[in-house]
Design a protein around this motif. Structure first.
Motif, mmCIF file in Angstrom:
data_model
loop_
_atom_site.group_PDB
_atom_site.id
_atom_site.type_symbol
_atom_site.label_atom_id
_atom_site.label_comp_id
_atom_site.label_asym_id
_atom_site.label_seq_id
_atom_site.Cartn_x
_atom_site.Cartn_y
_atom_site.Cartn_z
ATOM 1 N N LEU A 50 -93.789 27.617 27.518
ATOM 2 C CA LEU A 50 -92.858 26.669 26.901
ATOM 3 C C LEU A 50 -92.996 26.713 25.389
ATOM 4 O O LEU A 50 -94.103 26.937 24.885
ATOM 5 C CB LEU A 50 -93.225 25.222 27.250
ATOM 6 N N THR A 51 -91.913 26.430 24.678
ATOM 7 C CA THR A 51 -92.050 26.059 23.272
ATOM 8 C C THR A 51 -93.107 24.960 23.213
ATOM 9 O O THR A 51 -93.116 24.068 24.072
ATOM 10 C CB THR A 51 -90.713 25.478 22.753
ATOM 11 N N ARG A 52 -94.005 25.007 22.235
ATOM 12 C CA ARG A 52 -95.056 23.978 22.182
ATOM 13 C C ARG A 52 -94.417 22.582 22.175
ATOM 14 O O ARG A 52 -93.531 22.293 21.371
ATOM 15 C CB ARG A 52 -95.936 24.149 20.945
ATOM 16 N N PRO A 53 -94.847 21.712 23.086
ATOM 17 C CA PRO A 53 -94.240 20.376 23.164
ATOM 18 C C PRO A 53 -94.759 19.438 22.066
ATOM 19 O O PRO A 53 -95.726 19.751 21.356
ATOM 20 C CB PRO A 53 -94.674 19.883 24.543
ATOM 21 N N ASP A 54 -94.123 18.297 21.931
ATOM 22 C CA ASP A 54 -94.562 17.216 21.043
ATOM 23 C C ASP A 54 -94.718 15.955 21.880
ATOM 24 O O ASP A 54 -94.059 15.801 22.904
ATOM 25 C CB ASP A 54 -93.513 16.947 19.956
ATOM 26 N N ASP A 55 -95.570 15.051 21.395
ATOM 27 C CA ASP A 55 -95.761 13.763 22.083
ATOM 28 C C ASP A 55 -95.132 12.678 21.215
ATOM 29 O O ASP A 55 -95.646 12.359 20.140
ATOM 30 C CB ASP A 55 -97.261 13.514 22.296
ATOM 31 N N ALA B 259 -84.984 7.567 24.539
ATOM 32 C CA ALA B 259 -86.043 6.915 25.313
ATOM 33 C C ALA B 259 -87.161 7.900 25.609
ATOM 34 O O ALA B 259 -86.918 9.093 25.790
ATOM 35 C CB ALA B 259 -85.481 6.385 26.626
ATOM 36 N N THR B 260 -88.390 7.364 25.672
ATOM 37 C CA THR B 260 -89.523 8.181 26.114
ATOM 38 C C THR B 260 -89.943 7.744 27.515
ATOM 39 O O THR B 260 -89.699 6.601 27.925
ATOM 40 C CB THR B 260 -90.725 8.051 25.163
ATOM 41 N N ILE B 261 -90.572 8.677 28.211
ATOM 42 C CA ILE B 261 -91.066 8.406 29.566
ATOM 43 C C ILE B 261 -92.498 8.933 29.664
ATOM 44 O O ILE B 261 -92.783 10.054 29.236
ATOM 45 C CB ILE B 261 -90.174 9.075 30.633
ATOM 46 N N THR B 262 -93.405 8.122 30.219
ATOM 47 C CA THR B 262 -94.818 8.512 30.305
ATOM 48 C C THR B 262 -95.084 9.291 31.596
ATOM 49 O O THR B 262 -94.309 9.197 32.556
ATOM 50 C CB THR B 262 -95.744 7.268 30.330
ATOM 51 N N PRO B 263 -96.214 10.020 31.653
ATOM 52 C CA PRO B 263 -96.534 10.699 32.913
ATOM 53 C C PRO B 263 -96.872 9.707 34.031
ATOM 54 O O PRO B 263 -96.539 9.949 35.186
ATOM 55 C CB PRO B 263 -97.740 11.577 32.557
ATOM 56 N N ASP C 244 -97.720 7.796 25.738
ATOM 57 C CA ASP C 244 -98.362 6.486 25.607
ATOM 58 C C ASP C 244 -99.833 6.571 26.014
ATOM 59 O O ASP C 244 -100.389 5.588 26.506
ATOM 60 C CB ASP C 244 -97.629 5.406 26.414
ATOM 61 N N SER C 245 -100.454 7.727 25.827
ATOM 62 C CA SER C 245 -101.893 7.813 26.084
ATOM 63 C C SER C 245 -102.581 6.776 25.201
ATOM 64 O O SER C 245 -102.396 6.766 23.990
ATOM 65 C CB SER C 245 -102.399 9.221 25.763
ATOM 66 N N ALA C 246 -103.339 5.884 25.822
ATOM 67 C CA ALA C 246 -103.863 4.697 25.115
ATOM 68 C C ALA C 246 -105.320 4.493 25.474
ATOM 69 O O ALA C 246 -105.648 3.818 26.455
ATOM 70 C CB ALA C 246 -103.034 3.474 25.503
ATOM 71 N N PRO C 247 -106.228 5.116 24.683
ATOM 72 C CA PRO C 247 -107.644 5.070 25.048
ATOM 73 C C PRO C 247 -108.289 3.696 24.882
ATOM 74 O O PRO C 247 -108.066 3.010 23.882
ATOM 75 C CB PRO C 247 -108.284 6.086 24.078
ATOM 76 N N HIS C 248 -109.061 3.324 25.885
ATOM 77 C CA HIS C 248 -109.939 2.143 25.822
ATOM 78 C C HIS C 248 -111.264 2.562 26.452
ATOM 79 O O HIS C 248 -111.266 3.269 27.469
ATOM 80 C CB HIS C 248 -109.371 0.977 26.648
ATOM 81 N N ALA D 63 -104.978 -3.106 28.793
ATOM 82 C CA ALA D 63 -103.858 -2.271 29.243
ATOM 83 C C ALA D 63 -103.904 -0.941 28.509
ATOM 84 O O ALA D 63 -104.064 -0.917 27.288
ATOM 85 C CB ALA D 63 -102.542 -2.971 28.958
ATOM 86 N N GLY D 64 -103.713 0.135 29.236
ATOM 87 C CA GLY D 64 -103.660 1.437 28.579
ATOM 88 C C GLY D 64 -104.232 2.506 29.477
ATOM 89 O O GLY D 64 -105.287 2.319 30.082
ATOM 90 N N ILE D 65 -103.531 3.632 29.597
ATOM 91 C CA ILE D 65 -103.972 4.753 30.432
ATOM 92 C C ILE D 65 -104.231 5.946 29.522
ATOM 93 O O ILE D 65 -103.386 6.307 28.697
ATOM 94 C CB ILE D 65 -102.892 5.087 31.491
ATOM 95 N N PHE D 66 -105.420 6.537 29.669
ATOM 96 C CA PHE D 66 -105.812 7.670 28.811
ATOM 97 C C PHE D 66 -105.432 8.967 29.518
ATOM 98 O O PHE D 66 -106.142 9.442 30.405
ATOM 99 C CB PHE D 66 -107.309 7.597 28.534
ATOM 100 N N SER D 67 -104.306 9.543 29.107
ATOM 101 C CA SER D 67 -103.784 10.748 29.764
ATOM 102 C C SER D 67 -103.871 11.984 28.875
ATOM 103 O O SER D 67 -103.559 13.090 29.325
ATOM 104 C CB SER D 67 -102.327 10.529 30.174
#
Ligand code: DOR
Ligand code: ZN
Length: 352
Positions: free
Chosen positions: A6-11, A193-197, A247-251, A263-267
């Protein structure tokens, strides 16, 4: 072995935090993505161009040797953000968006917006200077059911906002409902709009059935299976206004495995791989590149990345925990497998 280049993706939606943990977090995104929209909900929040510039320097310094990963900075909108601050942000060249958190909606949103109409001057300046407004789209009234907060926000807040600011470019972040998919699809060209995994791969049973899973708790909260299906349908449809934002959200582990967990999922350590899995399950791997690597850049008016990444269909075990400052963090899928892996070529820093 099956591979996918793939073309390198962006987040287009990422939390990196600050301080000692930056080095533990940034490299995961830098190995996968060319750029990321960096969320400003630090303590204190990133409310000025000067703060965003200093934060950007800390992120750049935390990148792995040789990495070209580019943080696209955002400003945190408050009731009192002056139009001049928006002007300064646009002139900086490194700030690409302004983030609207309704006050109290999520992690570190206490300084967020109490009434969007108070921000009309700032919003007019965002439109005038061609920045993007990123929105956490949930109402925050405590009496509103947590599963209804997004759907109510659309009609009550977002529709009037779009009607008042007819040139404002808006990204509704982390869609979770079929209602939000319909709203964006029927909305104007300037609404993306964005969509998370996690919202593509899980529903609320993954949070609550058979035991509470704190590592599946994020905001907006996981919804019903029919909502997940609507998200899969639109993400894999090739519609250019829906694109990748983890929305990778480290805690830290202790903050998640807690009587009142964050709240937050580290993906980030398996982000593009999770999307590949979701698209593969839908029989739509051929649509991943548009969603992950083209549509977001086009929407933000930025060039697409010039290099590529390669994924291979090869299961990889995900560690139970990873280093995070002087503690640990639990990534999504910890102790399980992910069906796709990045090739070694992609992971080598010189590939970026
Ligand atoms: O789950 C979430 N975590 N949702 C957000 O909106 C914020 C994020 C965080 O910063 O932890
Ligand atoms: Zn977020």
């Amino acid at each position: 072995m099956e591979t996918l280049t793939l073309t390198r993706p962006d987040d287009w939606h990422l939390h990196l935090r600050d301080g000692v943990v930056l080095k533990d977090v940034v490299h995961w995104s830098a190995a996968r993505f060319g750029r990321a929209i960096i969320m400003p909900n630090l303590v204190p929040p990133v409310t000025t161009t000067e703060m965003a510039g200093a934060y950007r320097e800390r992120i750049l310094a935390a990148r792995p040797e040789g990495s070209a990963f580019e943080p696209l900075m955002t400003l945190y909108l408050t009731d009192n953000t002056p139009a001049e601050e928006i002007e300064r942000a646009a002139a900086s060249g490194f700030i690409h968006a302004v983030k609207l958190y309704p006050a109290g909606a999520t992690t570190n949103s206490d300084s967020g917006v109490t009434d969007i109409r108070r921000c009309d001057n700032a919003l007019a300046a965002i439109a005038e200077h061609d920045l993007t407004l990123c929105i956490h789209g949930e109402v925050t009234r405590p009496e509103t059911d947590i599963f209804d907060r997004e759907a109510i926000f659309l009609e009550e807040r977002l529709a009037p906002l779009l009607a008042r600011h007819t040139h404002l470019r808006v990204v509704l972040e982390h869609l979770t409902t079929a209602a939000a998919v319909d709203f964006v699809r029927q909305g104007p060209e300037r609404l993306g709009a964005t969509i998370t995994p996690q919202h593509l791969l899980m529903n609320r049973n993954d949070l609550l059935a058979g035991g509470v899973r704190p590592h599946h708790y994020c905001l907006p909260i996981l919804k019903r299976e029919r909502d997940r299906e609507a998200l899969i349908d639109i993400a894999t449809s090739g519609h250019p206004r829906f694109f990748l934002g983890t929305d990778s959200a480290p805690h830290a582990r202790h903050a998640k495995e807690n009587a009142c967990g964050c709240a937050g999922i580290f993906s980030a350590p398996l982000a593009i791989e999770l999307y590949a899995e979701a698209f593969d399950q839908a029989g739509a791997l051929g649509r991943l590149e548009g969603f992950a690597s083209h549509f977001g850049a086009d929407f933000y008016g930025l060039p697409r990345n010039g290099d590529r990444i390669t994924l291979q269909r090869q299961p990889r075990p995900i560690p139970k925990a990873l280093p995070y400052g002087d503690g640990h963090i639990v990534p999504l899928r910890a102790g399980e497998e992910i069906a796709w892996s990045l090739t070694d070529d992609t992971l080598a820093p010189e590939a970026s």
